[in-house]
Design an enzyme around this catalytic site. Structure first.
Site, PDB file in Angstrom:
ATOM      1  N   TRP A  14       0.836  -1.207   0.000  1.00  0.00           N
ATOM      2  CA  TRP A  14       0.000   0.000   0.000  1.00  0.00           C
ATOM      3  C   TRP A  14       0.868   1.253   0.000  1.00  0.00           C
ATOM      4  O   TRP A  14       0.509   2.272  -0.602  1.00  0.00           O
ATOM      5  CB  TRP A  14      -0.900  -0.006   1.233  1.00  0.00           C
ATOM      6  CG  TRP A  14      -1.742   1.228   1.403  1.00  0.00           C
ATOM      7  CD1 TRP A  14      -3.005   1.435   0.930  1.00  0.00           C
ATOM      8  CD2 TRP A  14      -1.378   2.448   2.083  1.00  0.00           C
ATOM      9  NE1 TRP A  14      -3.451   2.690   1.273  1.00  0.00           N
ATOM     10  CE2 TRP A  14      -2.473   3.329   1.983  1.00  0.00           C
ATOM     11  CE3 TRP A  14      -0.241   2.862   2.771  1.00  0.00           C
ATOM     12  CZ2 TRP A  14      -2.461   4.606   2.543  1.00  0.00           C
ATOM     13  CZ3 TRP A  14      -0.222   4.143   3.315  1.00  0.00           C
ATOM     14  CH2 TRP A  14      -1.318   4.984   3.205  1.00  0.00           C
ATOM     15  N   HIS A  15       2.028   1.178   0.650  1.00  0.00           N
ATOM     16  CA  HIS A  15       2.874   2.358   0.801  1.00  0.00           C
ATOM     17  C   HIS A  15       3.541   2.797  -0.496  1.00  0.00           C
ATOM     18  O   HIS A  15       3.890   3.973  -0.642  1.00  0.00           O
ATOM     19  CB  HIS A  15       3.942   2.124   1.873  1.00  0.00           C
ATOM     20  CG  HIS A  15       3.413   2.257   3.271  1.00  0.00           C
ATOM     21  ND1 HIS A  15       2.778   1.226   3.914  1.00  0.00           N
ATOM     22  CD2 HIS A  15       3.413   3.299   4.128  1.00  0.00           C
ATOM     23  CE1 HIS A  15       2.416   1.630   5.124  1.00  0.00           C
ATOM     24  NE2 HIS A  15       2.783   2.889   5.281  1.00  0.00           N
ATOM     25  N   GLY A  16       3.755   1.900  -1.415  1.00  0.00           N
ATOM     26  CA  GLY A  16       4.398   2.336  -2.644  1.00  0.00           C
ATOM     27  C   GLY A  16       4.647   1.208  -3.628  1.00  0.00           C
ATOM     28  O   GLY A  16       4.669   0.032  -3.262  1.00  0.00           O
TER      29      GLY A  16
END
Length: 443
Positions: free
Chosen positions: A300-302
């Site tokens: 989700w973060h990148g």
């Protein structure tokens, strides 16, 4: 009330459109889709139709997020995979896609609304303006907290009056958030950027300091934004959920994740981990579920394998306590007691947790997995050069942050003079030539 919500909606769209007005269409489309899907799910008694509508919501939101955030990642990963087995393919499928600010946040926010209605945990609203204001609420639109409709929407549907006490608390949070962001995080940003970009040129002592400074940079940056968002919302009469609860005072990885980015970790807990069966499906499936929630959280973060590895590291750190059944320890909100032995034990636990979290942060910050391993490998030479000595002055800033954080943790009143000094430090820091953007804007 409707006029209040209309003003909030207009302010939110102007705020977001100031960055790039073209992407307002994405927020508007996401709002319209889940508004009507929520109503349709509620009005249907047919399980198949309800599931199809929920699937449509998930498909739309995740499709939107997947295209803008992960399309090029999957294309490049496929090309790299083919190259690893001897096939050379030109990268003609990649696109120059701009990542819309906050898309990871508002898509999760609208999707949870439809899921909660499907689960019959809430009823949909017929007030489109209130719902649109909920989706686009500007204080938390671009970097959270990821609000639940069950918390924020009822506040949108109630008439609000100015509350002086709440407003003053909001101003305190804004000042505290700005202090963490502008004075702490932005002071460390250029140093961290230089060390991670040129890690082969520095000694082990400098690399250690670089990792520690990044740990406090990302904390000051992200929790600072959350405090500013929560404080700003209070000025308008809204109470947003707590997103950080002094995570660097945690005594275990389990406790850390109950205190770090709470709105995201609880989102994955409620909408992924528990639906998969949580810990009630046996140890092996439970371990599978733990890995799923941490890997997805990392992704989700990148769009980079470094984030997935970062999530995997936290899963590996969490698994032992999960298997032994100790992951729910430290639910009480205490760090130390009057006992010397307990105090020493607690301090050791806090330091160890911070150590492993900081090691994992190296993968989060590095440009590639190879860079992360080489960075950690460079720490083996525990030399301390002049650069390391100069950076040790930054420890004073860390100590100031920790002392003030601990005072807030213990609910000690911060004297008015300290607030004035923080405000002066913020104004003084704004004179820097380079101002670092919020880290989580890229997510």
């Amino acid at each position: 009330m409707k006029l209040q919500n209309f003003l909030v909606l207009v302010a939110s769209y102007v705020f977001y459109g100031w960055w790039d007005y073209r992407f307002l269409s994405l927020i508007a489309l996401s709002t319209v889709v889940d508004y009507f899907i929520g109503i349709s799910i509620h009005e249907s008694d047919n399980k198949k139709i309800r599931k199809r509508l929920l699937f449509l919501s998930a498909l739309f939101n995740l499709g939107l997020l997947g295209f803008f955030k992960y399309y090029n990642f999957f294309v490049d990963s496929w090309i790299d995979l083919l190259a690893s087995i001897g096939y050379t393919v030109e990268s003609t499928w990649t696109l120059k896609v701009i990542l819309p600010v906050g898309i990871s946040f508002y898509t999760f926010q609208t999707m949870s609304y439809s899921i909660d209605i499907y689960r019959k945990q809430m009823k949909p609203t017929r007030d489109f303006v209130a719902f649109a204001a909920f989706v686009s609420f500007f204080p938390q639109l671009v970097a959270g907290p990821i609000e639940r409709a069950s918390n924020l929407l009822p506040q949108m549907l109630a008439k609000r009056k100015f509350d002086k006490t709440k407003a003053l608390k909001g101003i305190e949070l804004i000042v505290w958030g700005l202090f963490k962001k502008v004075v702490i995080a932005d002071s460390f940003a250029p140093i961290v950027n230089d060390i991670f970009a040129n890690y082969t040129d520095y000694s082990g002592g400098t690399l250690i300091m670089g990792a520690v400074l990044f740990a406090f940079q990302i904390y000051g940056d992200f929790s600072g934004y959350s405090d500013i968002a929560i404080g700003t919302a209070r000025l308008f009469g809204f109470d947003l959920m707590t997103n950080f609860n002094f995570p660097y005072f945690s005594r275990s990885i389990g406790e850390f994740w109950r205190k770090w980015h709470i709105s995201l970790s609880t989102w994955f807990r409620d909408y992924l981990y528990i639906p998969l069966g949580g810990s009630k499906v046996g140890k092996w499936k439970g371990i599978r579920n733990v890995f799923a929630i941490f890997l997805v959280s990392g992704f989700w973060h990148g769009a980079n394998w470094t984030f997935i590895v970062w999530g995997g590291i936290h899963a590996l750190l969490f698994i032992p306590s999960f298997v032994l059944g100790t992951n729910r320890r430290h639910l009480e909100d205490k760090v130390a007691t009057t006992s010397i032995l307990t105090y020493l034990k607690t301090t050791a636990q806090v330091l160890y947790t911070f150590f492993v979290v900081t090691v994992a942060w190296v993968f989060f910050r590095a440009d590639s997995i190879r860079d992360a391993f080489q960075y950690l490998g460079g720490i083996q030479s525990l030399k301390v050069d002049a650069t390391s000595f100069i950076m040790y002055s930054d420890i004073l800033l860390i100590l100031v942050l920790l002392v003030l954080d601990f005072m807030r943790y213990k609910k000690k009143k911060i004297h008015f003079i300290l607030w004035v000094l923080m405000a002066i430090a913020i104004v003084g820091s704004l004179n820097r030539e380079i101002q670092a953007e919020f880290i989580y804007f890229q997510f």
